[in-house]
Design an enzyme around this catalytic site. Sequence first.
Site, PDB file in Angstrom:
ATOM      1  N   THR A 134     -12.006  -0.457  -4.412  1.00 29.23           N
ATOM      2  CA  THR A 134     -12.908  -1.031  -5.417  1.00 29.23           C
ATOM      3  C   THR A 134     -13.588  -2.229  -4.771  1.00 29.23           C
ATOM      4  O   THR A 134     -12.939  -3.217  -4.436  1.00 29.23           O
ATOM      5  CB  THR A 134     -12.144  -1.476  -6.677  1.00 29.23           C
ATOM      6  OG1 THR A 134     -11.418  -0.368  -7.186  1.00 29.23           O
ATOM      7  CG2 THR A 134     -13.109  -1.977  -7.738  1.00 29.23           C
TER       8      THR A 134
ATOM      9  N   LYS B  67     -17.280   2.248 -11.418  1.00 24.72           N
ATOM     10  CA  LYS B  67     -15.934   1.651 -11.444  1.00 24.72           C
ATOM     11  C   LYS B  67     -15.963   0.322 -12.210  1.00 24.72           C
ATOM     12  O   LYS B  67     -15.008  -0.028 -12.909  1.00 24.72           O
ATOM     13  CB  LYS B  67     -15.435   1.459 -10.016  1.00 24.72           C
ATOM     14  CG  LYS B  67     -14.115   0.714  -9.882  1.00 24.72           C
ATOM     15  CD  LYS B  67     -12.900   1.507 -10.346  1.00 24.72           C
ATOM     16  CE  LYS B  67     -11.644   0.646 -10.274  1.00 24.72           C
ATOM     17  NZ  LYS B  67     -10.426   1.337 -10.605  1.00 24.72           N
TER      18      LYS B  67
ATOM     19  N   LYS C 104     -10.360  -9.737  -8.729  1.00 25.49           N
ATOM     20  CA  LYS C 104     -11.457  -9.393  -7.807  1.00 25.49           C
ATOM     21  C   LYS C 104     -12.468  -8.467  -8.504  1.00 25.49           C
ATOM     22  O   LYS C 104     -13.677  -8.699  -8.461  1.00 25.49           O
ATOM     23  CB  LYS C 104     -10.840  -8.715  -6.573  1.00 25.49           C
ATOM     24  CG  LYS C 104     -11.783  -8.084  -5.575  1.00 25.49           C
ATOM     25  CD  LYS C 104     -11.768  -6.561  -5.563  1.00 25.49           C
ATOM     26  CE  LYS C 104     -10.435  -5.883  -5.505  1.00 25.49           C
ATOM     27  NZ  LYS C 104     -10.466  -4.437  -5.533  1.00 25.49           N
TER      28      LYS C 104
HETATM   29  P1  NAP Z   1      -2.528  -2.610  -1.672  1.00 23.88           P
HETATM   30  O1  NAP Z   1      -1.189  -2.095  -2.010  1.00 23.88           O
HETATM   31  O2  NAP Z   1      -2.713  -4.060  -1.365  1.00 23.88           O
HETATM   32  O3  NAP Z   1      -3.135  -1.719  -0.485  1.00 23.88           O
HETATM   33  C1  NAP Z   1      -4.169  -2.106   0.356  1.00 23.88           C
HETATM   34  C2  NAP Z   1      -3.739  -1.800   1.771  1.00 23.88           C
HETATM   35  O4  NAP Z   1      -4.826  -2.003   2.654  1.00 23.88           O
HETATM   36  C3  NAP Z   1      -2.595  -2.716   2.240  1.00 23.88           C
HETATM   37  O5  NAP Z   1      -1.554  -1.913   2.749  1.00 23.88           O
HETATM   38  C4  NAP Z   1      -3.252  -3.583   3.288  1.00 23.88           C
HETATM   39  O6  NAP Z   1      -2.409  -3.938   4.365  1.00 23.88           O
HETATM   40  C5  NAP Z   1      -4.357  -2.696   3.799  1.00 23.88           C
HETATM   41  N1  NAP Z   1      -5.457  -3.484   4.359  1.00 23.88           N
HETATM   42  C6  NAP Z   1      -6.142  -4.492   3.782  1.00 23.88           C
HETATM   43  N2  NAP Z   1      -7.064  -4.958   4.626  1.00 23.88           N
HETATM   44  C7  NAP Z   1      -6.959  -4.239   5.741  1.00 23.88           C
HETATM   45  C8  NAP Z   1      -7.636  -4.272   6.981  1.00 23.88           C
HETATM   46  N3  NAP Z   1      -8.631  -5.144   7.203  1.00 23.88           N
HETATM   47  N4  NAP Z   1      -7.257  -3.398   7.925  1.00 23.88           N
HETATM   48  C9  NAP Z   1      -6.250  -2.522   7.700  1.00 23.88           C
HETATM   49  N5  NAP Z   1      -5.568  -2.447   6.549  1.00 23.88           N
HETATM   50  C10 NAP Z   1      -5.927  -3.304   5.582  1.00 23.88           C
HETATM   51  O7  NAP Z   1      -3.529  -2.289  -2.889  1.00 23.88           O
HETATM   52  P2  NAP Z   1      -3.678  -0.944  -3.768  1.00 23.88           P
HETATM   53  O8  NAP Z   1      -3.061  -1.178  -5.096  1.00 23.88           O
HETATM   54  O9  NAP Z   1      -3.310   0.250  -2.977  1.00 23.88           O
HETATM   55  O10 NAP Z   1      -5.269  -0.982  -4.028  1.00 23.88           O
HETATM   56  C11 NAP Z   1      -6.200  -0.636  -3.015  1.00 23.88           C
HETATM   57  C12 NAP Z   1      -7.606  -0.705  -3.607  1.00 23.88           C
HETATM   58  O11 NAP Z   1      -7.708   0.226  -4.695  1.00 23.88           O
HETATM   59  C13 NAP Z   1      -7.973  -2.069  -4.174  1.00 23.88           C
HETATM   60  O12 NAP Z   1      -9.339  -2.304  -3.972  1.00 23.88           O
HETATM   61  C14 NAP Z   1      -7.675  -1.909  -5.662  1.00 23.88           C
HETATM   62  O13 NAP Z   1      -8.456  -2.794  -6.448  1.00 23.88           O
HETATM   63  C15 NAP Z   1      -8.060  -0.450  -5.880  1.00 23.88           C
HETATM   64  N6  NAP Z   1      -7.366   0.245  -6.983  1.00 23.88           N
HETATM   65  C16 NAP Z   1      -6.030   0.053  -7.217  1.00 23.88           C
HETATM   66  C17 NAP Z   1      -5.413   0.751  -8.249  1.00 23.88           C
HETATM   67  C18 NAP Z   1      -3.954   0.571  -8.578  1.00 23.88           C
HETATM   68  O14 NAP Z   1      -3.535   0.950  -9.686  1.00 23.88           O
HETATM   69  N7  NAP Z   1      -3.136   0.048  -7.682  1.00 23.88           N
HETATM   70  C19 NAP Z   1      -6.147   1.646  -9.029  1.00 23.88           C
HETATM   71  C20 NAP Z   1      -7.485   1.851  -8.732  1.00 23.88           C
HETATM   72  C21 NAP Z   1      -8.097   1.147  -7.709  1.00 23.88           C
HETATM   73  P3  NAP Z   1      -1.060  -4.802   4.166  1.00 23.88           P
HETATM   74  O15 NAP Z   1      -0.012  -3.761   3.910  1.00 23.88           O
HETATM   75  O16 NAP Z   1      -0.893  -5.531   5.424  1.00 23.88           O
HETATM   76  O17 NAP Z   1      -1.294  -5.697   2.965  1.00 23.88           O
END
Ligand code: NAP
Length: 296
Positions: free
Chosen positions: A105, A180, A248
């Site tokens: 997102t 979104k 965010k």
């Molecule tokens: P998350 O658990 O923080 O996953 C993001 C992953 O990306 C982390 O493992 C992070 O590494 C990695 N990352 C971040 N920056 C990076 C970079 N520059 N290079 C390589 N890896 C990188 O978050 P999430 O819940 O999966 O959400 C991911 C996205 O989807 C977000 O934008 C969120 O708003 C969106 N989203 C989430 C949900 C939900 O219910 N969770 C639903 C819809 C949309 P680290 O492990 O080192 O932190």
Amino acid sequence: MNTSSTSPAERPSVGFIGLGIMGRSMAGHILAAGHRLNVFNRSRDKADELLARGARWCATPGEVAANSDVIITMVGYPSDVEQIYLGADGIVARAERALLIDMTTSSPELAVRVAEAARARGCRALDAPVSGGDIGARDAKLSIMVGGEQAAFDQALPILKLMGTNVVLQGGPGAGQHTKMCNQIVIASTIMGVSEGLAYARAAGLEPSTVLQSIGGGAAASFQLAVMGGKMIAGDYAPGFYIEHFIKDLGIALAEAQRMRLELPGLALAHRLFDGLAQQGHGRLGTQTLIKHYGG
Ligand code: NAP
């Protein structure tokens, strides 16, 4: 790009960057469908399970891009998207005639910039954020909102269908991210309504889970009420969706609304309440933690 009737060697190789709560499950579905999978994540340990199942580790986003026909990204913030796509040894610099799909997102404006940079390098790009939460990612039942060109969408569809059941092209580059934002605006006021309904139930001396039994089967029924309401009642604040990510999203939506001269008071209030929770140190808890604002 048929993913089912071809042999594994003929299937497009897929790169996946961002293996957090969402990405880990989503990448797992692609691996299970028989694609060769190249992975990268900021913290390598999050890739362990996929590597044990046969995925290949790459040292940089550029290495993923150079070795994949399709590159999918699911990182945290627009700044992460900008870095992995447009930075040194990034995806755009190293991809060769590839299809790039950002499912983070992120901001609509950045999606347009990535699409333009990709086109200049002979690649196609889509923005394809999702809804359905960690449960939807685990069960491959996400709703996927896509922005980009029809030909790129058609090419991506078989792979997107491995992760979601509702995949819709909304318009050109950025249209997926704008859609979104509509989703997050609806959730913002809905989760405030769920919290207020449950706070009222408690104050009135009702049993909240019995209240949920009634109102969850009527016109107030929703994912937020059923799933987040249930977690609020159970006092389960573990993150399915981080508060800091919701802040965010609400910030992006507010900025876009302001640019369009649109006043959205529910969105503004939700942003303020979640920001308050983050300032109390709850940013890495789930969005259901909003009930704490109401004494819950
Ligand atoms: P998350 O658990 O923080 O996953 C993001 C992953 O990306 C982390 O493992 C992070 O590494 C990695 N990352 C971040 N920056 C990076 C970079 N520059 N290079 C390589 N890896 C990188 O978050 P999430 O819940 O999966 O959400 C991911 C996205 O989807 C977000 O934008 C969120 O708003 C969106 N989203 C989430 C949900 C939900 O219910 N969770 C639903 C819809 C949309 P680290 O492990 O080192 O932190």
